[in-house]
Design an enzyme around this catalytic site. Structure first.
Site, PDB file in Angstrom:
ATOM      1  N   GLU A  30      26.316 -18.096  41.892  1.00 35.96           N
ATOM      2  CA  GLU A  30      27.172 -18.206  41.227  1.00 35.96           C
ATOM      3  C   GLU A  30      28.771 -17.057  40.828  1.00 35.96           C
ATOM      4  O   GLU A  30      27.502 -15.546  41.508  1.00 35.96           O
ATOM      5  CB  GLU A  30      25.906 -17.600  39.977  1.00 35.96           C
ATOM      6  CG  GLU A  30      26.603 -18.787  38.498  1.00 35.96           C
ATOM      7  CD  GLU A  30      26.433 -20.217  38.544  1.00 35.96           C
ATOM      8  OE1 GLU A  30      27.225 -20.645  38.730  1.00 35.96           O
ATOM      9  OE2 GLU A  30      25.107 -20.636  39.464  1.00 35.96           O
ATOM     10  N   HIS A  31      29.700 -17.354  40.383  1.00 42.05           N
ATOM     11  CA  HIS A  31      30.473 -16.364  40.560  1.00 42.05           C
ATOM     12  C   HIS A  31      31.070 -16.090  41.539  1.00 42.05           C
ATOM     13  O   HIS A  31      31.100 -14.473  42.199  1.00 42.05           O
ATOM     14  CB  HIS A  31      29.747 -15.151  38.791  1.00 42.05           C
ATOM     15  CG  HIS A  31      29.925 -14.963  38.159  1.00 42.05           C
ATOM     16  ND1 HIS A  31      31.165 -14.956  36.833  1.00 42.05           N
ATOM     17  CD2 HIS A  31      29.295 -15.784  36.509  1.00 42.05           C
ATOM     18  CE1 HIS A  31      30.665 -15.797  35.715  1.00 42.05           C
ATOM     19  NE2 HIS A  31      29.455 -16.233  36.181  1.00 42.05           N
ATOM     20  N   THR A  32      30.881 -16.930  42.493  1.00 41.17           N
ATOM     21  CA  THR A  32      31.545 -16.421  43.923  1.00 41.17           C
ATOM     22  C   THR A  32      32.546 -17.313  44.297  1.00 41.17           C
ATOM     23  O   THR A  32      33.003 -16.828  44.736  1.00 41.17           O
ATOM     24  CB  THR A  32      30.057 -16.553  45.135  1.00 41.17           C
ATOM     25  OG1 THR A  32      29.876 -17.766  44.406  1.00 41.17           O
ATOM     26  CG2 THR A  32      28.823 -15.477  45.176  1.00 41.17           C
ATOM     27  N   ASP A  33      32.667 -18.388  43.398  1.00 41.00           N
ATOM     28  CA  ASP A  33      33.809 -18.855  43.818  1.00 41.00           C
ATOM     29  C   ASP A  33      35.060 -18.166  43.181  1.00 41.00           C
ATOM     30  O   ASP A  33      35.964 -18.109  44.710  1.00 41.00           O
ATOM     31  CB  ASP A  33      33.904 -19.798  42.822  1.00 41.00           C
ATOM     32  CG  ASP A  33      33.958 -20.481  41.690  1.00 41.00           C
ATOM     33  OD1 ASP A  33      33.906 -19.136  40.967  1.00 41.00           O
ATOM     34  OD2 ASP A  33      33.747 -21.175  40.667  1.00 41.00           O
ATOM     35  N   GLY A  70      27.686 -26.223  29.944  1.00 39.50           N
ATOM     36  CA  GLY A  70      27.529 -25.488  30.834  1.00 39.50           C
ATOM     37  C   GLY A  70      27.492 -26.232  32.505  1.00 39.50           C
ATOM     38  O   GLY A  70      26.585 -26.094  33.549  1.00 39.50           O
ATOM     39  N   SER A 119      29.546 -28.800  33.323  1.00 40.08           N
ATOM     40  CA  SER A 119      31.099 -29.165  33.631  1.00 40.08           C
ATOM     41  C   SER A 119      31.053 -30.332  33.052  1.00 40.08           C
ATOM     42  O   SER A 119      32.239 -31.247  33.530  1.00 40.08           O
ATOM     43  CB  SER A 119      31.182 -28.608  34.922  1.00 40.08           C
ATOM     44  OG  SER A 119      31.568 -28.105  35.501  1.00 40.08           O
ATOM     45  N   SER A 154      33.812 -30.112  31.518  1.00 38.82           N
ATOM     46  CA  SER A 154      35.463 -30.610  31.492  1.00 38.82           C
ATOM     47  C   SER A 154      35.993 -30.396  32.707  1.00 38.82           C
ATOM     48  O   SER A 154      37.135 -30.903  32.717  1.00 38.82           O
ATOM     49  CB  SER A 154      36.182 -28.975  31.109  1.00 38.82           C
ATOM     50  OG  SER A 154      35.023 -27.978  31.627  1.00 38.82           O
ATOM     51  N   ASP A 185      33.583 -26.199  39.728  1.00 43.65           N
ATOM     52  CA  ASP A 185      32.691 -27.466  38.781  1.00 43.65           C
ATOM     53  C   ASP A 185      33.906 -28.721  39.585  1.00 43.65           C
ATOM     54  O   ASP A 185      33.550 -29.585  39.330  1.00 43.65           O
ATOM     55  CB  ASP A 185      33.940 -27.099  37.464  1.00 43.65           C
ATOM     56  CG  ASP A 185      32.510 -25.907  37.389  1.00 43.65           C
ATOM     57  OD1 ASP A 185      31.816 -25.074  37.910  1.00 43.65           O
ATOM     58  OD2 ASP A 185      33.507 -25.887  35.608  1.00 43.65           O
ATOM     59  N   TYR A 240      33.184 -13.689  30.940  1.00 40.01           N
ATOM     60  CA  TYR A 240      33.698 -14.318  32.022  1.00 40.01           C
ATOM     61  C   TYR A 240      34.733 -13.173  32.084  1.00 40.01           C
ATOM     62  O   TYR A 240      34.733 -13.138  33.649  1.00 40.01           O
ATOM     63  CB  TYR A 240      33.281 -15.985  31.294  1.00 40.01           C
ATOM     64  CG  TYR A 240      34.206 -16.496  33.086  1.00 40.01           C
ATOM     65  CD1 TYR A 240      32.999 -17.645  33.632  1.00 40.01           C
ATOM     66  CD2 TYR A 240      35.603 -16.565  33.494  1.00 40.01           C
ATOM     67  CE1 TYR A 240      33.830 -17.873  34.859  1.00 40.01           C
ATOM     68  CE2 TYR A 240      35.829 -17.589  33.987  1.00 40.01           C
ATOM     69  CZ  TYR A 240      34.834 -17.999  35.323  1.00 40.01           C
ATOM     70  OH  TYR A 240      34.858 -18.377  37.033  1.00 40.01           O
TER      71      TYR A 240
HETATM   72  C1  GLA Z   1      32.050 -21.763  35.456  1.00 40.21           C
HETATM   73  C2  GLA Z   1      33.217 -21.849  36.182  1.00 40.21           C
HETATM   74  C3  GLA Z   1      33.025 -21.678  37.637  1.00 40.21           C
HETATM   75  C4  GLA Z   1      32.050 -21.026  38.470  1.00 40.21           C
HETATM   76  C5  GLA Z   1      30.812 -20.664  37.491  1.00 40.21           C
HETATM   77  C6  GLA Z   1      30.556 -19.087  37.796  1.00 40.21           C
HETATM   78  O1  GLA Z   1      31.154 -22.613  36.222  1.00 40.21           O
HETATM   79  O2  GLA Z   1      33.779 -22.786  35.810  1.00 40.21           O
HETATM   80  O3  GLA Z   1      33.807 -21.875  38.387  1.00 40.21           O
HETATM   81  O4  GLA Z   1      32.859 -19.131  38.459  1.00 40.21           O
HETATM   82  O5  GLA Z   1      31.543 -20.458  35.899  1.00 40.21           O
HETATM   83  O6  GLA Z   1      29.813 -19.035  38.835  1.00 40.21           O
END
Ligand code: GLA
Length: 392
Positions: free
Chosen positions: A43-46, A134, A136, A138, A182, A234
């Site tokens: 998470e929050h690594t991308d 959460g 996705s 979108s 995502d 974020y």
């Molecule tokens: C959201 C963002 C992703 C990613 C996550 C955290 O889903 O759309 O790109 O950064 O948060 O891992």
């Protein structure tokens, strides 16, 4: 998302077709479906050029579509009575189309910016991916619309390039500074597998994630927590990571590994230290999870999931009380591991459980919620499903 007025037993694809017929008085030329996703770990690594391990969900968004000879785009969604119509001018300027239709205009924008001659189209959207949870929704609408426009226009665009384009729609048209996880999960996911993605190189590996064979299930718990300042927080986390990378003299936090962590942390202020520690240890947890899954040790990934949650709670500080309650209650009820999934400040928790214990764990979470006076959570068990596809 609800299907109010739809006859019982109607599928999301039926709803898209019915919406198309009703709105446009014609048959669609085809239907395209894209799933939601959960992230198993990473998470929050991308956006730090790191590693992620998401999988696609069986819940899908379906777009029924046909070419429009006037070269404009009209899109109707079951979310909204009124269709939204736009032309090249609105699609050419970020911000001109807003609300849910911005995801559609953003895809048109991204395709045109990439040099494609995008066909005008009429589109009808129906979705089983809940909005704002959460999962996705979108990325699902972006990817289904992208697939539809590529097919309708016969565009020369290999699927390997779709995630980056869909991400651009979201970053540059909608204005959300998200990473590439995502869209990658939604586009490249495969049934029975988790998608191991190196967000720097965009290399992927499909990792067998055989829950069924191991007698396990992933329980997804919708925290129903109101998203509190999610967008601003974020963006703040992302900025903090980018600043840290600059201070450390690396391209991205991906370039710091666990062995070099202590030396790196010494050069940072207190808060940044915690942010960096999350990202660096989370990348390692993804690699460790992949290694365990490759060895067929699905159950043993549980402690890594729980450690990821602790890191998001204590170091990255992106969890909320509902989310922490769900994780604690799931673990107390026998889950092998549990963690928040997604960007944070609300959204969903996933718990790795014995398939036969899924109901008990879900009930325990619901009870813990009631004790604290929270709105009851939603619960669902899922298996990894396939990515975006043309239905017919
Ligand atoms: C959201 C963002 C992703 C990613 C996550 C955290 O889903 O759309 O790109 O950064 O948060 O891992």
């Amino acid at each position: 998302m609800s299907a109010e007025g739809a006859p019982a037993g109607t599928t999301v694809a039926d709803r898209a077709t019915a919406g198309f017929r009703q709105r446009y008085g014609a048959e669609p030329a085809g239907r395209w479906a894209a799933p939601g996703r959960v992230n198993l770990i990473g998470e929050h690594t991308d956006y730090n050029d790191g590693f992620v391990l998401p999988f696609a969900l069986p819940l899908r968004t379906v777009v029924a579509a046909a070419p429009a000879p006037d070269g404009r785009w009209t899109v109707w969604s079951e979310l909204d009575d009124e269709p939204v119509e736009f032309g090249a001018a609105e699609a050419g300027e970020p911000g001109r189309v807003d609300g849910w239709a911005a995801y559609v205009a953003g895809v048109v924008w991204a395709l045109r910016a990439d040099g494609h001659d995008v066909p005008g189209a009429r589109l009808a959207v129906a979705s089983d991916v809940p909005v704002g949870s959460g999962l996705s929704s979108s990325a699902a609408i972006e990817s289904a619309v992208l697939a539809a426009l590529v097919d309708l226009g016969g565009l020369d665009l290999p699927a390997g390039r779709w995630p980056r384009l869909a991400q651009r729609a979201e970053n540059d048209y909608v204005g959300a500074p998200t990473g590439i996880m995502d869209q990658s999960a939604v586009i490249r996911g495969r049934a029975g597998h988790a998608l191991f993605l190196d967000c720097r190189t965009e290399e992927i590996e499909q990792i067998p994630f055989d829950l069924d064979g191991a007698g396990l299930a992933v329980l997804v718990i919708d925290s129903r927590a109101p998203h509190r300042h999610a967008d601003g927080e974020y963006a703040a986390r992302r900025k903090s990571c980018e600043r840290a990378a600059a201070t450390l003299g690396v391209t991205a936090l991906r370039d710091v590994d666990v062995a070099g962590l202590d030396a790196a942390l010494n050069r940072l202020d207190d808060e940044t230290r915690r942010r960096v520690r999350h990202v660096v240890t989370e990348n390692q947890r993804v690699l460790d999870t992949v290694a365990l899954l490759r060895a067929g040790r699905v159950r043993d990934t549980g402690p890594l999931l729980t450690a990821s949650h602790a890191s998001m709670r204590d170091d990255f500080e992106i969890t909320v009380p509902e989310i922490d309650t769900a994780v604690e209650a799931a673990l107390a009820a026998g889950a092998y591991g549990a963690r928040m999934t997604g960007g944070g400040f609300g959204g969903c928790v996933l718990a790795l459980v014995d398939a036969e214990a899924a109901d008990t764990v879900a009930a325990a979470v619901t009870e813990a919620y009631a004790e604290r006076g929270f709105t009851a959570p939603g619960t669902l068990t899922v298996l990894p499903a396939g990515g975006v596809t043309r239905l017919d």
